[in-house]
Enzyme design. Structure first.
Site, mmCIF file in Angstrom:
data_model
loop_
_atom_site.group_PDB
_atom_site.id
_atom_site.type_symbol
_atom_site.label_atom_id
_atom_site.label_comp_id
_atom_site.label_asym_id
_atom_site.label_seq_id
_atom_site.Cartn_x
_atom_site.Cartn_y
_atom_site.Cartn_z
ATOM 1 N N ASP A 282 0.849 -1.179 0.000
ATOM 2 C CA ASP A 282 0.000 0.000 0.000
ATOM 3 C C ASP A 282 0.889 1.233 0.000
ATOM 4 O OD1 ASP A 282 -2.271 1.538 0.081
ATOM 5 O OD2 ASP A 282 -2.596 1.321 2.229
ATOM 6 N N ASP B 241 -3.270 2.596 -5.941
ATOM 7 C CA ASP B 241 -2.195 2.700 -4.957
ATOM 8 C C ASP B 241 -1.963 1.439 -4.127
ATOM 9 O OD1 ASP B 241 -4.531 2.796 -3.512
ATOM 10 O OD2 ASP B 241 -3.929 4.483 -2.244
ATOM 11 N N GLU B 242 -2.537 0.298 -4.525
ATOM 12 C CA GLU B 242 -2.322 -0.914 -3.745
ATOM 13 C C GLU B 242 -2.360 -2.159 -4.632
ATOM 14 O OE1 GLU B 242 -5.421 -2.232 -1.047
ATOM 15 O OE2 GLU B 242 -6.819 -0.797 -1.935
#
Length: 429
Positions: A17, A132-133
């Protein structure tokens, strides 16, 4: 090389993350803001201005007026109580001196591609979970099962550290990684030591690292379920693990109660999925002020057109077309209404999308003012593909016949440039 250890689990799954991703990208552009409370979510008008002396003038959150929400915030801003999805006006009360920046999604997508490519060079089995992960299957990556000294998890830590270093090298951004036997626990673990964290857990760590956490830390337990569990005296994951299954079944039903029990014990056998087709593609916008369908008809019509054109562009860029066109309306008071229409054949064209969405719009009472408008395309397929159960019809050739309830919402669906959208369709009347 150190001896391989049999103490590791069969699977080693990592969740990566990025730390305060959007805000961190902005700090690369404005390094003078490092360590300050920064909120991303403003309009283009809030772009920093360059002074004559070469320094920048930034907008403060206290100067904001409107209906926007926080996209993300730096950790100093979070310490003041400002988090994503919070209204900017409310955030201004908590952190009036925080710096306000507009969102730049092109830049965020650029850095997203960079960090994911860096990870895939080291561990190719990656599940994309958003901008974003990601999840990473480390199970068969060379060296991951090698002990380092007396640490049987040394190979895992070393590989995770190398991934973090690689991400930082290509982006200048930090990330947090959790490595456990499964996706559920890794999602939790990646949050435990943020920012720039590295957390490796086995099932033996469940009582000390997972069970003391609030039940809401389990991905899949939302606000309502969390409140119901709290009302039963179940506040921590450990208490959930020890709760009688009969009690859970009584309040949550047989299916969800079984999942709650398994999640509390850290059980999850979901694989890392390297590719999945999207269910739908959508575009929506929240207005700075509430708009009325009649008094603000011209403005709403322009916004509606722009959303359909953007959605058509998204479909063409990603190589999809869709048969179900839907709209989403949020009125004053936060009442949300959705309508959709399934066409005879898939479309990709902006004019066809707008026409079908307009038919959906006519099924909604528009006497109240609007605060949000969205358009969605579902039942996606690839141009030229034959949909199951629709053999004998060519996909992507038109919108459908009037007999299918489309009122002749024609318009060809081509993979090239979008057909200009007529501005005179009577939508907001």
């Amino acid at each position: 090389m150190a001896d391989s250890t049999p103490l590791l689990p069969d699977r080693l799954i990592a969740h990566l993350d990025m730390d305060a991703f959007y805000a961190s990208v902005e700090l690369l552009r404005y390094p003078e803001l490092k360590g300050l409370p920064v909120v991303v979510g403003g309009r283009r008008a809030h772009t920093p201005q360059l002074r004559a002396d070469g320094t920048r003038e930034f907008f403060k959150l206290q100067d904001y007026t409107g209906r926007g929400v926080v996209t993300t915030s730096t950790y100093p801003a979070r310490a003041l109580g400002v988090f994503s999805a919070m209204g900017l006006m409310k955030a201004a009360l908590l952190a009036p001196q925080a710096i306000l920046l507009p969102a730049d999604f092109e830049a965020y997508r650029h850095y997203s591609r960079l960090f994911k490519a860096a990870v895939r060079e080291m561990a190719p089995v990656v599940e994309d979970r958003g901008i974003d992960e990601i999840y990473i299957d480390l199970t068969d990556v060379p060296g991951v099962r090698d002990a380092v000294g007396h640490d049987p998890l040394g190979g895992v830590r070393s590989l995770a550290r190398d991934i973090k270093n690689s991400v930082f090298s290509v982006t200048g951004l930090t990330c947090s990684i959790g490595v456990t036997p499964n996706k559920l626990l890794s999602k939790i673990a990646s949050e435990l030591d943020k920012p720039d964290g590295l957390t490796v857990l086995t099932m033996d760590d469940l009582p000390t690292r997972i069970w003391p956490l609030p039940v809401r830390r389990i991905n899949g337990i939302g606000p309502k379920a969390g409140a119901r569990l709290n009302a039963l005296g179940i506040e921590t994951v450990g208490q959930l693990a020890q709760a009688p299954q009969e009690l859970l079944a009584q309040h949550f039903g047989p299916g969800y109660s079984v999942w709650l029990h398994q999640a509390a014990w850290g059980l999850d056998d979901r694989p890392v999925v390297t590719h999945s087709e999207p269910v739908s593609i959508s575009r929506e916008t929240t207005f700075e002020r509430d708009l009325h369908a009649k008094r603000d008809r011209a403005e709403l019509s322009g916004i509606f057109t722009a959303l359909c054109e953007q959605l058509s562009s998204d479909l063409q860029r990603k190589g999809y077309q869709g048969r179900t066109i839907g709209i989403k309306l949020r009125f004053e008071g936060f009442r949300t209404v959705t309508r959709d229409l399934t066409l005879d054949a898939p479309v990709q064209d902006a004019a066809a999308i707008r026409h079908a969405a307009g038919l959906c719009l006519k099924r909604v009472d528009l006497t109240q003012r609007l605060r949000l408008l969205g358009v969605r395309v579902g039942k996606l397929s690839r141009p030229g593909a034959v949909e199951p159960g629709r053999r004998g019809q060519r996909g992507g050739t038109g919108v459908g016949s009037p007999g299918a309830g489309t009122s002749g919402a024609g318009g060809a669906a081509h993979a090239g440039a979008a057909t200009p959208v007529p501005q005179t369709l009577p939508l907001f009347d």
